[in-house]
Motif scaffolding. Structure first.
Motif, PDB file in Angstrom:
ATOM      1  N   ARG B  16       0.833  -1.207   0.000  1.00 22.39           N
ATOM      2  CA  ARG B  16       0.000   0.000   0.000  1.00 22.39           C
ATOM      3  C   ARG B  16       0.863   1.249   0.000  1.00 22.39           C
ATOM      4  O   ARG B  16       0.590   2.240  -0.656  1.00 22.39           O
ATOM      5  N   LYS B  19       2.174   1.990  -3.351  1.00 26.97           N
ATOM      6  CA  LYS B  19       1.110   2.524  -4.191  1.00 26.97           C
ATOM      7  C   LYS B  19       0.906   4.025  -3.939  1.00 26.97           C
ATOM      8  O   LYS B  19       0.563   4.782  -4.839  1.00 26.97           O
ATOM      9  N   SER B  20       1.121   4.439  -2.664  1.00 27.23           N
ATOM     10  CA  SER B  20       0.886   5.853  -2.345  1.00 27.23           C
ATOM     11  C   SER B  20       2.160   6.678  -2.436  1.00 27.23           C
ATOM     12  O   SER B  20       2.240   7.775  -1.888  1.00 27.23           O
ATOM     13  N   TYR B  23       3.767   7.951   0.839  1.00 34.67           N
ATOM     14  CA  TYR B  23       3.038   8.881   1.716  1.00 34.67           C
ATOM     15  C   TYR B  23       2.582   8.192   2.997  1.00 34.67           C
ATOM     16  O   TYR B  23       2.698   8.739   4.079  1.00 34.67           O
TER      17      TYR B  23
END
Lengths: 304, 332
Positions: B16, B19-20, B23
């Motif tokens: 995840r 993917k960000s 962040y």
């Protein structure tokens, strides 16, 4: 129509009578136990009071007592200035501290209830006679500090303090000294800010979350949100707390000036001089509170 | 046809995070750092407040020689209850406790009753000179008691109402030996911090919608009855809160009690006299002055004894102290 307005007047009159009946205890108390003693003490401050058996006699001496307070007495001026100086430091620091703690306690975290309970503990711990005894204790601590200093052991904080105060010059040093003074008094400040924390916290909880959400969506940073939402919304409570803190600070019956007034009265039985000092002090207190609340109330923002 | 939406789930944190664009990691780390700093800060501040109390508790169980023993810091080597026994004796604890309980109860009840009436009057009725009288309330908060107390003292020493008592008894009454003067002050909202309670109660009543009362008035309920039956039950939290504050502040007050009830033995007064009594006691028994450290130890024990009932009260009624005050929505 005429009848109707008559009824309205009756209603208003009824309200007025009921209102006066409800506040009548206060009116009685105010006239007999506040205004009357106040005026009497004003009168006594212009007199020399001699306590005789079965009463007291007064001789009018004009402003001699006030003259004595300002020009003859060695401590009065000094104590008055010291009180004002203490207030000028303690009040802002207390307000900032209380606000900071309220912000902290307003957040969600585990054990918040317990933490809150502990932060309000000073309301009990630092009331009345406890403060005086605590003060004596701090006197003892002062002696301990001196002993420690003379025995040449240094702590990290004292060394840091020394470095900072020596390296910074002039105005910076004075400012730093004020800061260190405040840090040294952080216990007293924490002890004096229980009520203020509750008041700020209650204010923070009335701010609707939708405002913060809107700000967040618009892309405001936390810093901006604080100054644009939190601070204005709470500004009326800053006024309340300011007045409360100033009063609390001034009316602390353990201050040197208060002690002086009380001992002049009860030990020296010099009611005239004591009343004169008390009146000067009261005028200063009322003036300070009046000026401060006048300045602040102009800047207060009311949401509704 | 059902449109089947395909949702890809990322089970793994790192997946995840990738993917960000990193962040998530930054955010989580920032959050944790913030929490850690907050926890340290909160712990430090709690320690600051609680430490003196803990210190007193540990001192109060020490024998005198433990006080000078540099190896003893907080756990006493010779645990003892001697200090408590002595402090109780010096303070005349049982009698003082009993007096404190009933005086504080009576005073706070009277104060709260009077202040509730007055606060309600200010919040709900329009009458001429209302602003002036409310200004007077603020004035009572601001005026130092030291200004009026000497005069009050004389006032009650030679008490008289328009010369009536002098006519009947031939001399004015001396009320100072009884608790009547202070009760009179409390019943007329001039007691310790009464102005503050009026202010708080007024704020609370102003926040309650007027509809309820109006309904009662329409149904023919009188003003006093409306107040007692309709408004008072609503005002329970603020009244409790004011009562608790009045109780606590009266319990620890030594100024007013010293002024008007000098003959009465209450905890706050016997606590402030503990050092003197101890000195006398030592002079009589050992013929020497007690050491400063030992005096401090006795004072700490006395303070704990005085605070204990209040702390118990706080434990039981913590909500009453805090929650209701924060509900009252104090505004200027």
């Amino acid at each position: 129509m005429a009848k109707r307005s008559g009824k309205l007047r009756n209603l208003q009159q009824g309200n007025a009578v009921a209102g006066y009946l409800f506040i009548s205890p206060f009116i009685i108390g105010f006239i007999f136990f506040e205004i009357y003693p106040l005026l009497q003490s004003l009168y006594l401050s212009f007199c020399e009071v001699k306590v005789a058996t079965g009463g007291f006699e007064t001789t009018f001496v004009n402003i001699a007592n006030y003259k004595k307070a300002f020009t003859i007495d060695a401590y009065f001026n000094q104590m008055l200035v010291e009180e004002l100086r203490n207030m000028a430091i303690n009040v802002p620091v207390t307000l900032i501290f209380a606000f900071f703690i309220a912000l902290l306690l307003n957040q969600e975290f585990k054990g918040r209830g317990l933490v809150r309970a502990i932060f309000f503990l000073p309301v009990i711990l630092s009331s009345g006679v406890m403060v005086g005894l605590e003060y004596n204790n701090s006197l003892l601590n002062g002696i301990q500090d001196i002993i420690r200093e003379s025995s040449n052991s240094t702590t990290v904080t004292s060394t840091l303090e020394e470095i900072l105060t020596v390296s910074g010059g002039g105005l910076g040093r004075d400012a730093l000294n004020v800061v260190f003074d405040a840090i040294n008094r952080v216990y007293d400040i924490a002890m004096a800010s229980g009520i203020q924390i509750i008041v700020f916290l209650s204010g923070l909880q009335t701010i609707t979350t939708s405002m913060y959400e809107a700000a967040k969506i618009e892309g405001a940073t936390a810093w901006e949100t604080f100054w644009k939402i939190t601070f204005p919304m709470i500004s009326s409570l800053i006024l309340v707390n300011l007045v409360y803190t100033v009063i609390d600070c001034f009316l602390n019956s353990n201050s040197n000036l208060m002690n002086k007034i009380t001992t002049t009265m009860s030990r020296d039985l010099d009611y005239g001089f004591s009343s004169a000092m008390a009146w000067v002090y009261m005028v200063v207190v009322v003036a300070v509170i009046g000026i401060l609340s006048w300045i602040i109330s102009k800047r207060v923002y009311y949401y509704d | 046809m059902r449109n089947k939406m395909k949702v890809r789930t990322y089970k793994n944190f790192w997946e995840r995070n990738k993917k960000s664009n990193g962040y998530l990691l930054r955010k989580t780390a920032g959050d944790w750092a913030y929490r850690l700093i907050r926890a340290i800060l909160v712990f430090g501040l709690i320690f600051l407040i609680v430490q003196p109390l803990l210190n007193k508790i540990s001192i109060s169980f020490m024998l005198e020689k433990d006080l000078y023993d540099s190896t003893v810091i907080s756990i006493p080597k010779h645990a003892t209850l001697e200090n408590y026994k002595l402090a109780m004796e010096l303070m005349d604890f049982k009698k003082a406790l009993w007096n404190s309980v009933w005086v504080s109860l009576l005073v706070s009840l009277l104060q709260v009753a009077a202040c509730t009436l007055v606060g309600y009057g200010f919040a709900r009725f329009e009458f001429p000179l209302k602003k002036l009288w409310f200004g007077a309330v603020i004035l009572t908060i601001v005026i130092p008691p030291q200004v009026i107390s000497p005069s009050l003292h004389l006032h009650f020493r030679f008490f008289d109402i328009f010369g009536i008592i002098k006519l009947i008894r031939g001399e004015p009454l001396n009320l100072l030996s009884s608790i009547t003067p202070y009760m009179m002050l409390c019943a007329t909202c001039m007691g310790l911090k009464s102005g503050l309670y009026i202010y708080m109660i007024r704020q609370f009543f102003r926040g309650i919608p007027k509809d309820l009362e109006e309904a009662a008035y329409v149904d023919g309920c009188g003003k006093l009855r409306t107040f007692i039956r309709i408004m008072l039950p609503d005002a329970k939290p603020i009244v409790t809160s004011c009562f608790l504050f009045a109780f606590v502040w009266q319990w620890t007050d030594s100024y007013y009690t010293g002024l008007f009830m000098s003959g009465m033995k209450v905890l706050s007064r016997s606590l402030s006299g503990v050092a003197t009594v101890l000195e006398k006691y030592w002079a009589a028994v050992y013929n020497v002055r007690p050491t400063t450290a030992y005096t401090q130890c006795e004072i700490a024990t006395g303070m704990l004894l005085t605070l204990l009932p209040l702390l118990l009260l706080y434990l039981v009624a913590q909500k009453g102290f805090v929650e209701s005050l924060s509900q009252s929505g104090i505004k200027m």
